[in-house]
Design a protein around this motif. Sequence first.
Motif, PDB file in Angstrom:
ATOM      1  N   ARG A   1       0.822  -1.209   0.000  1.00 31.38           N
ATOM      2  CA  ARG A   1       0.000   0.000   0.000  1.00 31.38           C
ATOM      3  C   ARG A   1       0.851   1.252   0.000  1.00 31.38           C
ATOM      4  NH1 ARG A   1      -3.964  -2.050   4.837  1.00 31.38           N
ATOM      5  NH2 ARG A   1      -5.509  -3.149   3.564  1.00 31.38           N
ATOM      6  N   THR A   2       0.194   2.343  -0.389  1.00 30.24           N
ATOM      7  CA  THR A   2       0.768   3.670  -0.231  1.00 30.24           C
ATOM      8  C   THR A   2       0.184   4.278   1.042  1.00 30.24           C
ATOM      9  OG1 THR A   2       1.060   4.025  -2.599  1.00 30.24           O
ATOM     10  CG2 THR A   2       0.903   5.993  -1.214  1.00 30.24           C
ATOM     11  N   TYR A   3       1.052   4.830   1.872  1.00 32.55           N
ATOM     12  CA  TYR A   3       0.598   5.455   3.116  1.00 32.55           C
ATOM     13  C   TYR A   3       0.925   6.946   3.116  1.00 32.55           C
ATOM     14  CZ  TYR A   3      -1.148   1.718   6.112  1.00 32.55           C
ATOM     15  OH  TYR A   3      -1.919   0.738   6.677  1.00 32.55           O
ATOM     16  N   VAL A   4      -0.072   7.749   3.445  1.00 30.48           N
ATOM     17  CA  VAL A   4       0.130   9.169   3.710  1.00 30.48           C
ATOM     18  C   VAL A   4       0.118   9.341   5.226  1.00 30.48           C
ATOM     19  CG1 VAL A   4      -0.785  11.509   3.460  1.00 30.48           C
ATOM     20  CG2 VAL A   4      -0.974   9.870   1.555  1.00 30.48           C
ATOM     21  N   ILE A   5       1.179   9.907   5.765  1.00 33.23           N
ATOM     22  CA  ILE A   5       1.283  10.098   7.213  1.00 33.23           C
ATOM     23  C   ILE A   5       1.324  11.592   7.509  1.00 33.23           C
ATOM     24  CG2 ILE A   5       2.649   9.625   9.278  1.00 33.23           C
ATOM     25  CD1 ILE A   5       3.771   7.170   7.779  1.00 33.23           C
ATOM     26  N   GLU A   6       0.307  12.066   8.195  1.00 30.34           N
ATOM     27  CA  GLU A   6       0.216  13.495   8.541  1.00 30.34           C
ATOM     28  C   GLU A   6       0.868  13.726   9.901  1.00 30.34           C
ATOM     29  OE1 GLU A   6      -3.145  16.579  10.058  1.00 30.34           O
ATOM     30  OE2 GLU A   6      -3.708  15.388   8.292  1.00 30.34           O
ATOM     31  N   VAL A   7       1.828  14.654   9.933  1.00 30.84           N
ATOM     32  CA  VAL A   7       2.529  14.961  11.178  1.00 30.84           C
ATOM     33  C   VAL A   7       2.246  16.402  11.593  1.00 30.84           C
ATOM     34  CG1 VAL A   7       4.340  13.302  10.609  1.00 30.84           C
ATOM     35  CG2 VAL A   7       4.667  15.719  10.048  1.00 30.84           C
ATOM     36  N   MET A   8       2.532  16.695  12.845  1.00 36.14           N
ATOM     37  CA  MET A   8       2.320  18.036  13.383  1.00 36.14           C
ATOM     38  C   MET A   8       3.395  19.008  12.904  1.00 36.14           C
ATOM     39  SD  MET A   8       0.969  17.522  17.273  1.00 36.14           S
ATOM     40  CE  MET A   8      -0.783  17.467  17.597  1.00 36.14           C
ATOM     41  N   GLY A   9       3.346  20.219  13.435  1.00 35.54           N
ATOM     42  CA  GLY A   9       4.321  21.235  13.061  1.00 35.54           C
ATOM     43  C   GLY A   9       3.679  22.582  12.821  1.00 35.54           C
ATOM     44  N   ARG A  10       2.346  22.622  12.902  1.00 42.07           N
ATOM     45  CA  ARG A  10       1.602  23.849  12.642  1.00 42.07           C
ATOM     46  C   ARG A  10       1.984  24.389  11.264  1.00 42.07           C
ATOM     47  NH1 ARG A  10       1.341  28.955  16.706  1.00 42.07           N
ATOM     48  NH2 ARG A  10       3.495  29.066  15.988  1.00 42.07           N
ATOM     49  N   ASN A  11       2.555  25.589  11.186  1.00 42.41           N
ATOM     50  CA  ASN A  11       2.915  26.151   9.881  1.00 42.41           C
ATOM     51  C   ASN A  11       4.382  25.933   9.525  1.00 42.41           C
ATOM     52  OD1 ASN A  11       0.303  27.232   9.377  1.00 42.41           O
ATOM     53  ND2 ASN A  11       0.741  28.896  10.799  1.00 42.41           N
ATOM     54  N   ALA A  12       5.042  25.056  10.256  1.00 43.16           N
ATOM     55  CA  ALA A  12       6.454  24.762   9.999  1.00 43.16           C
ATOM     56  C   ALA A  12       6.608  23.322   9.523  1.00 43.16           C
ATOM     57  CB  ALA A  12       7.278  24.983  11.266  1.00 43.16           C
ATOM     58  N   GLY A  13       7.580  23.096   8.648  1.00 45.42           N
ATOM     59  CA  GLY A  13       7.756  21.769   8.074  1.00 45.42           C
ATOM     60  C   GLY A  13       8.884  20.952   8.669  1.00 45.42           C
ATOM     61  N   ASP A  14       9.472  21.389   9.765  1.00 46.86           N
ATOM     62  CA  ASP A  14      10.651  20.714  10.313  1.00 46.86           C
ATOM     63  C   ASP A  14      10.394  19.253  10.671  1.00 46.86           C
ATOM     64  OD1 ASP A  14      10.975  23.663  10.698  1.00 46.86           O
ATOM     65  OD2 ASP A  14      12.951  23.042  11.405  1.00 46.86           O
ATOM     66  N   LEU A  15       9.304  18.973  11.375  1.00 43.52           N
ATOM     67  CA  LEU A  15       9.027  17.597  11.772  1.00 43.52           C
ATOM     68  C   LEU A  15       8.838  16.706  10.553  1.00 43.52           C
ATOM     69  CD1 LEU A  15       6.656  17.989  14.856  1.00 43.52           C
ATOM     70  CD2 LEU A  15       8.943  16.971  14.836  1.00 43.52           C
TER      71      LEU A  15
ATOM     72  N   LEU B   1       5.379   8.247  -7.612  1.00 45.30           N
ATOM     73  CA  LEU B   1       4.688   7.007  -7.269  1.00 45.30           C
ATOM     74  C   LEU B   1       4.600   6.079  -8.482  1.00 45.30           C
ATOM     75  CD1 LEU B   1       1.754   8.366  -5.062  1.00 45.30           C
ATOM     76  CD2 LEU B   1       3.666   6.949  -4.283  1.00 45.30           C
ATOM     77  N   LYS B   2       4.281   6.647  -9.612  1.00 47.86           N
ATOM     78  CA  LYS B   2       4.135   5.830 -10.826  1.00 47.86           C
ATOM     79  C   LYS B   2       5.480   5.254 -11.276  1.00 47.86           C
ATOM     80  CE  LYS B   2      -0.086   7.926 -12.658  1.00 47.86           C
ATOM     81  NZ  LYS B   2      -0.717   8.728 -13.737  1.00 47.86           N
ATOM     82  N   ARG B   3       6.554   6.062 -11.162  1.00 43.55           N
ATOM     83  CA  ARG B   3       7.879   5.551 -11.522  1.00 43.55           C
ATOM     84  C   ARG B   3       8.267   4.380 -10.626  1.00 43.55           C
ATOM     85  NH1 ARG B   3       9.402  11.048 -11.857  1.00 43.55           N
ATOM     86  NH2 ARG B   3      10.535  10.856  -9.872  1.00 43.55           N
ATOM     87  N   GLY B   4       7.951   4.515  -9.355  1.00 46.70           N
ATOM     88  CA  GLY B   4       8.256   3.429  -8.433  1.00 46.70           C
ATOM     89  C   GLY B   4       7.467   2.178  -8.763  1.00 46.70           C
ATOM     90  N   GLN B   5       6.213   2.368  -9.115  1.00 50.69           N
ATOM     91  CA  GLN B   5       5.357   1.235  -9.476  1.00 50.69           C
ATOM     92  C   GLN B   5       5.888   0.524 -10.720  1.00 50.69           C
ATOM     93  OE1 GLN B   5       1.271   2.150 -10.736  1.00 50.69           O
ATOM     94  NE2 GLN B   5       0.543   0.730  -9.157  1.00 50.69           N
TER      95      GLN B   5
ATOM     96  N   LYS C   1      -7.053  10.727  -0.567  1.00 49.87           N
ATOM     97  CA  LYS C   1      -8.126  10.521  -1.549  1.00 49.87           C
ATOM     98  C   LYS C   1      -7.697  10.968  -2.934  1.00 49.87           C
ATOM     99  CE  LYS C   1     -11.989  10.957   1.726  1.00 49.87           C
ATOM    100  NZ  LYS C   1     -13.122  11.830   2.166  1.00 49.87           N
ATOM    101  N   LYS C   2      -6.988  12.100  -2.993  1.00 49.00           N
ATOM    102  CA  LYS C   2      -6.514  12.602  -4.293  1.00 49.00           C
ATOM    103  C   LYS C   2      -5.539  11.622  -4.940  1.00 49.00           C
ATOM    104  CE  LYS C   2      -5.171  16.857  -4.743  1.00 49.00           C
ATOM    105  NZ  LYS C   2      -4.451  18.124  -4.443  1.00 49.00           N
ATOM    106  N   ILE C   3      -4.675  11.041  -4.133  1.00 45.73           N
ATOM    107  CA  ILE C   3      -3.699  10.080  -4.665  1.00 45.73           C
ATOM    108  C   ILE C   3      -4.415   8.840  -5.208  1.00 45.73           C
ATOM    109  CG2 ILE C   3      -1.890   8.438  -3.989  1.00 45.73           C
ATOM    110  CD1 ILE C   3      -0.787  10.600  -2.148  1.00 45.73           C
ATOM    111  N   GLU C   4      -5.368   8.354  -4.445  1.00 53.33           N
ATOM    112  CA  GLU C   4      -6.085   7.150  -4.871  1.00 53.33           C
ATOM    113  C   GLU C   4      -6.856   7.389  -6.165  1.00 53.33           C
ATOM    114  OE1 GLU C   4      -7.429   3.613  -2.128  1.00 53.33           O
ATOM    115  OE2 GLU C   4      -8.735   5.350  -1.877  1.00 53.33           O
ATOM    116  N   GLU C   5      -7.437   8.572  -6.278  1.00 51.38           N
ATOM    117  CA  GLU C   5      -8.179   8.913  -7.495  1.00 51.38           C
ATOM    118  C   GLU C   5      -7.257   9.050  -8.700  1.00 51.38           C
ATOM    119  OE1 GLU C   5     -10.161  12.479  -6.398  1.00 51.38           O
ATOM    120  OE2 GLU C   5     -11.664  11.474  -5.134  1.00 51.38           O
ATOM    121  N   ALA C   6      -6.035   9.560  -8.472  1.00 54.10           N
ATOM    122  CA  ALA C   6      -5.110   9.811  -9.578  1.00 54.10           C
ATOM    123  C   ALA C   6      -4.323   8.578  -9.997  1.00 54.10           C
ATOM    124  CB  ALA C   6      -4.139  10.924  -9.189  1.00 54.10           C
ATOM    125  N   THR C   7      -4.219   7.582  -9.115  1.00 53.30           N
ATOM    126  CA  THR C   7      -3.342   6.447  -9.412  1.00 53.30           C
ATOM    127  C   THR C   7      -4.008   5.078  -9.327  1.00 53.30           C
ATOM    128  OG1 THR C   7      -2.657   6.212  -7.090  1.00 53.30           O
ATOM    129  CG2 THR C   7      -1.367   7.718  -8.478  1.00 53.30           C
TER     130      THR C   7
END
Length: 319
Positions: A162-176, A205-209, A232-238
Motif C-alpha cells: 500500500r501507499t501510506y500518507v502520514i500526517e505529522v504536526m508542526g503547525r505552519n512549519a515543516g521541520d518535523l 509514485l508511478k515511476r516506483g510502481q 483521496k486525491k492520490i487514490e483517485e489519480a493512481t
Amino acid sequence: MKRIGVLTSGGDSPGMNAAIRAVVRKAIYHDLEVFGVYNGYQGLMEGNIKKMELGSVGDIIQRGGTILYSARSEAFKTEEGQQKAIEQLNKFGIEGLIVIGGDGSFRGAEKLTKKGYPCIGVPGTIDNDIPGTDFTIGFDTALNTIIDSIDKIRDTATSHERTYVIEVMGRNAGDLALWSGLADGAESILIPEQPDDFEAVIQKLKRGQERGKKHSIIILAEGVGSGVDFGKKIEEATDMDTRVTVLGHTQRGGSPSGFDRVLASRLGAKAVDLLLEGKAGRMVGIQNNKLVDHDIIEILKEPHTVNMEMYKLSNELSI
C-alpha cells in the motif's frame, strides 16, 4: 533580584519539566526564591502561584508534559488581562518571569516586556518554529516518536503493498515532516515552506510502481493540508491502494530524549543567568551548539525557515 517566577504556556512539549527543574534549582543555588505559575497566563491572571522548593522538581526530568500545566488564554491578550497578570506578579513580589513555550507564549512575554516587566523566553515546542535557535525543547523527542511510528507503518505498508500518507504536526512549519521524512526514507515530503507539487508526487509514485516498487510512504506536514484529503486525491489519480494515518497528539507526549533533557537544562539555567545579570526581554536559544540570547521583540519579527538543502537531499535520495 531575589524572587522569580516560571510558567509554561501553549502546547506542551517533552522536556518542559526538565526546563522547569533547571530554572528552580539554578535559582535556588543562587539564593533566589522561585514561584511556579500554574495553568499558564490564565493562572497568572488568577494568582494560581505557589512557591517551589528543591523537592518540588524532584524526579521530573524524565517526565513528559509539564507539572505546571498549561492553558491558552484569550483574556490575557487584552490590556485588562495583562494588567491583572502584572498585579499578581507584584502581589507575590516576583521580580522576573521565565516563560517556557512557543510562539504564542513568547507573544505574551513580549507584551509584559513592553510594559516594563522583566521576562525571559525559553523555547519549548515540538514544532521547532522559533527563530534564533537551531532547536526547540521537545522537537527531538517528537521527531523520534514520529520515526518510530513510521517504522511500524512501513511494516504494514510492505505487507499489504500500500501507499501510506502520514500526517505529522508542526503547525505552519515543516521541520518535523522534513526531518522525519529524510530519516525514514519517505518517497515524498510535503511542507508549507515548499509549493505543493501534487503532480510530482504522482509521477514519483508511478515511476516506483513501474520498477516494481510495492509500497510508498508520503509525509505530509499539517500546515499543508489534510492527510485524509491528500490520500483521496492520490487514490483517485493512481488507483493505488492508499491509507492515511494522522499521528496527532501522540507526537507531543512521552519521556523526553536525552538531547531534549540536556537542551532544556541548559536553556532553563541560562534564563536564570540572564535575570541575574539584570537582562530582560530576551529569548534564550542554541546555535551551533552554543547558548545565545536575543531580543525577544526583535526575534519574533524574523521568519521561520527550514533547511532547504535537507529538502533537496530528500528528493535526491528518494528517486
